[in-house]
Design a protein around this motif. Structure first.
Motif, short mmCIF file in Angstrom:
data_model
loop_
_atom_site.label_atom_id
_atom_site.label_comp_id
_atom_site.label_asym_id
_atom_site.label_seq_id
_atom_site.Cartn_x
_atom_site.Cartn_y
_atom_site.Cartn_z
N ARG A 94 -6.21 46.47 24.42
CA ARG A 94 -6.47 46.94 23.05
C ARG A 94 -5.39 47.90 22.62
O ARG A 94 -5.45 49.10 22.89
CB ARG A 94 -7.83 47.62 22.99
N GLN A 95 -4.39 47.36 21.92
CA GLN A 95 -3.19 48.13 21.61
C GLN A 95 -3.47 49.34 20.73
O GLN A 95 -2.98 50.44 21.00
CB GLN A 95 -2.17 47.23 20.94
N GLN A 96 -4.25 49.15 19.68
CA GLN A 96 -4.48 50.27 18.75
C GLN A 96 -5.18 51.44 19.43
O GLN A 96 -4.80 52.59 19.26
CB GLN A 96 -5.32 49.78 17.57
N GLU A 97 -6.22 51.09 20.21
CA GLU A 97 -6.94 52.14 20.94
C GLU A 97 -6.01 52.86 21.88
O GLU A 97 -6.05 54.09 22.01
CB GLU A 97 -8.04 51.48 21.79
N LEU A 98 -5.17 52.07 22.58
CA LEU A 98 -4.23 52.65 23.52
C LEU A 98 -3.37 53.69 22.82
O LEU A 98 -3.25 54.84 23.28
CB LEU A 98 -3.36 51.54 24.12
N VAL A 99 -2.78 53.30 21.70
CA VAL A 99 -1.91 54.23 20.98
C VAL A 99 -2.68 55.47 20.55
O VAL A 99 -2.20 56.60 20.69
CB VAL A 99 -1.30 53.53 19.75
N LEU A 100 -3.88 55.26 20.05
CA LEU A 100 -4.69 56.39 19.58
C LEU A 100 -4.99 57.38 20.71
O LEU A 100 -4.84 58.58 20.55
CB LEU A 100 -6.01 55.85 19.03
N PHE A 101 -5.41 56.83 21.86
CA PHE A 101 -5.76 57.73 22.95
C PHE A 101 -4.55 58.43 23.53
O PHE A 101 -4.62 59.59 23.95
CB PHE A 101 -6.54 56.98 24.03
N LEU A 102 -3.41 57.72 23.55
CA LEU A 102 -2.19 58.39 24.01
C LEU A 102 -1.85 59.55 23.08
O LEU A 102 -1.50 60.65 23.53
CB LEU A 102 -1.03 57.40 24.06
N LEU A 103 -1.97 59.29 21.77
CA LEU A 103 -1.69 60.36 20.81
C LEU A 103 -2.66 61.53 21.02
O LEU A 103 -2.27 62.70 20.95
CB LEU A 103 -1.81 59.83 19.38
N GLY A 104 -3.92 61.18 21.28
CA GLY A 104 -4.91 62.23 21.52
C GLY A 104 -4.54 63.08 22.72
O GLY A 104 -4.64 64.31 22.71
N THR A 105 -4.08 62.42 23.76
CA THR A 105 -3.69 63.15 24.97
C THR A 105 -2.51 64.07 24.68
O THR A 105 -2.50 65.24 25.09
CB THR A 105 -3.30 62.16 26.09
N ILE A 106 -1.54 63.52 23.95
CA ILE A 106 -0.37 64.34 23.60
C ILE A 106 -0.81 65.54 22.77
O ILE A 106 -0.35 66.69 22.99
CB ILE A 106 0.66 63.50 22.82
N LEU A 107 -1.71 65.29 21.82
CA LEU A 107 -2.18 66.38 20.96
C LEU A 107 -2.84 67.48 21.78
O LEU A 107 -2.52 68.66 21.65
CB LEU A 107 -3.17 65.82 19.92
N LEU A 108 -3.77 67.06 22.63
CA LEU A 108 -4.47 68.06 23.45
C LEU A 108 -3.51 68.79 24.38
O LEU A 108 -3.62 70.01 24.59
CB LEU A 108 -5.59 67.39 24.24
N GLY A 109 -2.56 68.05 24.93
CA GLY A 109 -1.58 68.70 25.80
C GLY A 109 -0.78 69.73 25.04
O GLY A 109 -0.50 70.83 25.54
N THR A 110 -0.44 69.41 23.81
CA THR A 110 0.33 70.34 22.99
C THR A 110 -0.51 71.57 22.65
O THR A 110 0.00 72.70 22.65
CB THR A 110 0.80 69.66 21.70
N VAL A 111 -1.79 71.35 22.35
CA VAL A 111 -2.69 72.49 22.10
C VAL A 111 -2.72 73.41 23.30
O VAL A 111 -2.63 74.65 23.18
CB VAL A 111 -4.12 71.99 21.77
#
Lengths: 216, 324, 553
Positions: A94-111
């Motif tokens: 599921r490509q879209q989900e994959l991208v979304l969750f990766l972005l979420g991880t990056i966001l949380l990591g940045t926080v």
């Protein structure tokens, strides 16, 4: 098409994707073992000095912001959740989900890094950064400086690993968005997940060791 | 160039022949195995050389019994080496109780040796024959190592702590003293000599010193008493009146067990006293408040040795002390 | 450097059919600097390492020459004390980190591991190239430190001298070593994954050549030990920069903590240097006795045992450091244990010669020399592991002699033996046998003359790292220097004829030694992908014809 992308993902030294995946995963595990030994040396120093100077370390620990530390712990665990969900999405293609969750991880990591930056800023203002400007009121000033040196070394090394992790995840997000991964080939996502979880686990050790000394 | 070819240093201490005995044993075992392996290799490589005529024969490539044999035999031998070496080491690390105390200070790039009588030597150590000598050592800067080959003794000299070594010299003479832990530019020049004298001569040498003796006290203790006064230690540790005090009594303290705040019990030896002066909060005595300030930076290593000698003398005022 | 002439393969009856035109292989498939600097072919990367480590070897050797020259006279009259201190420091650092640690694994291991297991390359070829670049970067930092004035802490960097007192380029050198450590870690990682996942069909663990077992054990040490050294060095650097007090007693730190961290890596490091050498020796002994190795599984398990036990003995470097007596006893006991697997190997190699068919080609001369010299070096390790005796000989020339017997008499001899053995495979050329044997003999004699007197010097009490010494030590020092000059000649000779052979050496066949092993079933030099078809393995390792009596074909 999935299969041609999959075959283009096969490196020439491997016989098939399965061997490649097995080798790559083993490689990441081996690398994480080296990281355990690397952080381990620093943890050893911490253990030795904490055993020698328990009051100084407790005193230094009380100057750390437990609230921010707790928030950060929750943030990082959350990012491990999003990472695991990203790997899951990749497994299912599921490509879209994959991208979304990766972005979420990056966001949380940045926080996480942002909050860490705020904490470091506070320490700077309170003159608790080891060096010529270090000022500590109370007994055990010298050993408290040791505590802070270890605090900055350990969290700094951890933060450096986070930065690298975020960089890798960013590259993977772009690749995922461009359709490089599929249910047949998602090894880079999987092994980056391993790395990310490792960095999370290191924090789970760091947090109580540094922030929670003598707090009941 | 000197043409003699020495193979061993002189045996000038009680322990030297014991160390040499272990050495000879190891040399013998090694020589045996070296000759064995060299001979077998040369023999096999010659007898079974490719150009030699050969008969067809069974060729072994495995023999678990043989493997066990040549695992267990070396194991047995190494266990002998281990136990012998360990027992020797145990003795080397246990100074006898009645040893003559010498304080050693290593610093880049010299040795300062302090006799209890107050006599101070630089790069030279005079000791009497036949009397155990205990060295209590520390460094002012980097790690050094105190090595007397003729006595077969060695111990690193570490900043921030006391290390000890001991010997009993058996032969009058002069022997090398080397620093044997690399310590910077003049490491090779941080050498000296140990002079072993007959006890009578040693006493003469000692008496010829500028140490003043007041009553039964020696100069190191006198200097320590002066320092104690100068630093106002008596404010809290009033040496003569037990009773309500801000700090623990020091009379009879040396060598006795001390109960700490955290429940541990430690022995009040040199290291304990040194640490308590430099880092008082490290071992807080049970029943006392952490009021003592640190004296780091105010007392040199030599001063610490003087204070320790003084405090030590507080417990021995009533005893007959052996000649120092 | 690599000639552009084609290499024609001759000789009937060889495994590889030779076309009349020149054959393509990994050396001539592409020319030019970029094809070398951007290669991912493990065989070319092995050459990159070979050139780099050879340069470092001669630099480190140059420092050794100056050291031995200074030590010819009791007075410190050739160089200043400070200079001498830098010479022995840099000799140690270069020889250990930039020559010995990479040597066999990065040159022979890189070249041979895929070939020996029937693979096309290592698991991570680009990571392999990255390892070489990282090694080179670390090397350049260290060279910069040398050129900028050098470092004088001893290769052991003991604190607080290195962290507070030294006035030389500690941080720069530490950075160089820190960076190079990652090269080691990544190489080890690559080897472990390759050996686990890329063996040819039928190649089970117990059919692997012992060279592979040795490199597997070495790789375990590389990945587990090196990170701890990295941390130790990093902390020394931080201490120097920020005075954090971690090793400074005046600030509450403990100088001995550094020693524990340092030796936790540096003891296993010596096994990184010697295990691959033992792997080479197993290959040489078996081939030049034309006989299956004696006690295969014992040798294989010994390698792993040495790797594991090697992590438990670091305190034997600290018997007189003020470590507790009981800790000393535990470390001494374990150090005795770690000697046993090495002894077992020596006996097994010797037994392999029994009823073999022994030839005296150069690789075999090096192998036999290794057995003798490693035996001496290993036995003297027992002297150092015996507590009471170590008190006397610690930090004296006895230790220097001990480790040079193993590192030079052992590891370097094995490296040269392996280099000669696999030279035809790597280059398609033979080296000149006469000169090679002469060089091996010269090395053996020169080596013993250099280092045996140092055992005596050490027991007499001559400390390490002294550039001036009492007169009575002179005659032994002169002997040692004389030996060193012979040793130097011995190293120059192979340098010359090996380079010569690249252009003028006899053309080599695929299997000039008639050896077993998958690497010999492919042409000399091999094509880029190693094998035209993935091999299928059905035999044990070392199934020499002499085994007919056993029924093994």
């Amino acid at each position: 098409m999935v299969s041609s992308e999959a075959s283009s993902a096969l490196s020439h030294q491997f016989d098939d994707l399965e061997q490649q995946s097995e080798a790559t995963t083993l490689g990441m595990w081996a690398f994480l073992v080296t990281e355990i030994l690397f952080f381990g040396g620093l943890f050893l120093c911490y253990i030795v000095y904490r055993a020698s100077y328990p009051e100084a370390f407790a005193s230094g620990s009380h100057h750390l912001d437990v609230a921010l530390g707790t928030v950060n712990t929750a943030v990082l665990i959350g990012s491990s959740l999003t990472m695991a969900l990203a790997v899951h999405a990749a497994q299912l293609g599921r490509q879209q989900e994959l991208v979304l969750f990766l972005l979420g991880t990056i966001l949380l990591g940045t926080v996480f890094l942002g909050i860490k930056g705020v904490e470091y800023g506070h320490k700077l203002a309170e003159h608790l950064v080891p060096g010529p400007s270090f000022v500590f009121t109370g007994p055990h000033a010298q050993q408290a400086q040791l505590f802070f040196s270890l605090y900055f070394a350990m969290t700094g090394l951890h933060a450096a690993h986070m930065v690298i992790g975020i960089g890798v995840l960013t590259v993977l997000t772009v690749m995922a968005w461009r359709g490089h991964f599929s249910a047949v080939y998602y090894t880079p996502i999987e092994i980056s997940g391993l790395y990310w979880h490792f960095v999370d686990i290191v924090w789970i050790f760091l947090f109580p060791l540094l922030y929670l000394i003598g707090r009941h | 160039m000197r043409y003699n070819l020495p193979l061993f240093p002189p045996q000038a201490s009680t322990v030297a022949p014991q160390v040499d005995a272990l050495y000879y044993f190891l040399v013998a075992v090694s020589a045996f195995f070296i000759v064995l392996i060299f001979s077998l290799v040369i023999y096999f490589a010659t007898k079974y050389r490719r150009s030699a005529p050969r008969r067809a024969a069974a060729v072994p490539h495995d023999n678990p019994r043989l493997e066990l044999l040549w695992t267990l035999v070396p194991l047995g031998l190494t266990m002998v080496m281990f136990s012998w070496g360990a027992s020797l080491y145990f003795d080397l690390r246990q100074p006898p109780a009645d040893a003559l105390e010498i304080y050693v200070l290593g610093k880049q790039w010299m040795w300062i040796l302090q006799h209890p009588s107050g006599k101070r030597e630089i790069n030279e150590l005079h000791v009497p024959r036949g009397r155990p000598v205990k060295l209590t050592m520390t460094s002012e800067d980097v790690i050094h190592s105190f090595f007397i080959p003729a006595f077969r003794i060695k111990m690193d000299v570490v900043p921030g702590r006391y290390t000890t070594a001991w010997f009993e010299a058996t032969q009058p003479g002069e022997y090398h003293l080397f620093c044997t832990e690399y310590c910077g530019t003049k490491h090779s020049e941080m050498i000296g000599r140990v002079v072993v004298m007959e006890p009578v001569h040693y006493q003469h040498w000692l008496d010829g010193s500028r140490a003043s003796t007041t009553g039964s006290r020696s100069s190191l203790e006198v200097r320590g008493a002066a320092l104690f006064e100068e630093l106002r230690c008596a404010t809290c540790h009033k040496a003569t009146l037990p009773g309500v005090m801000l700090g623990p009594s020091l009379v009879g303290l040396f060598g006795r067990p001390v109960q700490l705040q955290n429940g541990e019990t430690v022995i009040a030896d040199e290291a304990y006293i040194r640490e308590s002066i430099l880092n008082p909060a490290a071992k807080l005595v049970a029943g006392y408040q952490p009021l003592m300030p640190t004296y780091r930076g105010q007392v040199s290593e030599e001063g610490l040795v003087q204070l320790i000698s003084y405090i030590r003398s507080l417990g021995e005022a009533n005893e007959m002390r052996a000649e120092r | 450097m690599i000639p552009h002439t084609s290499t024609a393969i001759v000789a009937a009856g060889e495994d590889v059919v030779s076309p009349a035109v020149s054959r393509e292989h990994y050396l001539n498939v592409r020319y030019g600097v970029r094809s070398w600097l951007l290669t991912t072919d493990h065989k070319r990367i092995a050459w990159l390492y070979l050139v780099s480590i050879s340069l470092f070897f001669f630099l480190g050797g140059g420092f050794a020459v100056l050291i031995r020259l200074e030590l010819m006279t009791p007075a410190g009259d050739l160089v200043l004390a400070e200079t001498y201190n830098k010479l022995f420091t840099m000799h140690g650092l270069i020889m250990i980190f930039f020559f010995l640690v990479p040597s066999i694994p990065a040159v022979l291991g890189n070249f041979l591991i895929p070939l020996m297991i029937g693979a096309r390359d290592l698991a991570f070829p680009r990571l392999n190239l990255a390892s070489w670049y990282i090694y080179t970067a670390g090397g350049l930092f260290t060279l910069w430190a040398i050129v900028a004035g050098g470092v004088d802490t001893g290769w052991t960097f003991y604190t607080p001298y290195s962290s507070t007192y030294a006035n030389s380029h500690v941080i720069l050198t530490a950075l160089g070593v820190f960076i190079t450590g990652f090269s080691s870690i990544l190489t080890g990682l690559n080897f472990i994954v390759t050996i686990h996942t890329m063996r040819a069909p039928g190649l089970t663990w117990f059919r692997l050549p012992l060279f592979i077992w040795a490199h597997y054990a070495t790789s375990l040490i590389m990945i587990l030990g090196t990170p701890v050294l990295a941390m130790a060095i990093l902390l020394v650097g931080l201490e120097r920069l920020f005075k954090i007090g971690i090793f400074d007693p005046a600030l509450g730190g403990d100088p001995l903590l550094f020693q524990h961290l340092f030796w936790f890596y540096s003891h296993p490091a010596v096994y990184i240097m010697v295990l691959p050498a033992m792997g080479v020796i197993s290959e040489l002994i078996t081939c030049f006795s034309r006989k299956r190795i004696f006690g295969y599984s014992f040798i294989a398990f010994s390698s792993v045992a040495i790797a594991v036990l090697g992590f438990l003995v670091w305190g034997h470097h600290m018997f007189v450091s003020s470590q507790s007596v009981y800790a000393g006893m535990i470390f001494s006991f374990l150090s005795m244990l770690v000697a046993i697997p090495s002894a077992v190997k020596v006996f097994n190699w010797t037994a392999t010669l029994y009823r073999g068919s022994v030839s005296y080609h150069t690789p075999m001369l090096y192998a036999l020399g290794f057995i003798g010299l490693f035996t001496i070096g290993g036995l003297t390790g027992l002297f150092l592991a015996s507590l009471g005796l170590d008190v006397h000989v610690h930090d004296t020339y006895f230790v220097v002699a001990h480790f040079h017997y193993i590192m030079v008499g052992g590891a370097i001899m094995a490296y040269l033996g392996g280099l000669h053995f696999w030279w035809p495979k790597m280059t398609g050329r033979m080296y000149p046998e006469g000169w090679a044997r002469l060089a091996a003999l010269i090395l053996f004699v020169g080596f013993n003359l250099t280092f045996f007197p140092q055992f005596v010097l050490g027991y007499l009490g001559m400390p390490r790292r002294y550039h001036a010494y009492p007169e009575e030590f002179q005659i032994l020092n002169v002997m040692s220097t004389a030996g060193a000059s012979i040793l130097g000649v011995g190293y120059l000779i192979p340098m010359i004829y090996l380079v010569w052979s690249l252009r003028y050496g006899a053309i080599a066949t695929a299997n000039p030694w008639q050896a077993t092993g998958l690497e010999w079933t492919t042409p000399s030099p091999p094509p880029t992908n190693n094998f035209s078809r993935t091999p299928l393995v059905t035999r044990e390792a070392y199934a020499y014809p002499l085994q007919e009596a056993d029924g093994v074909v």
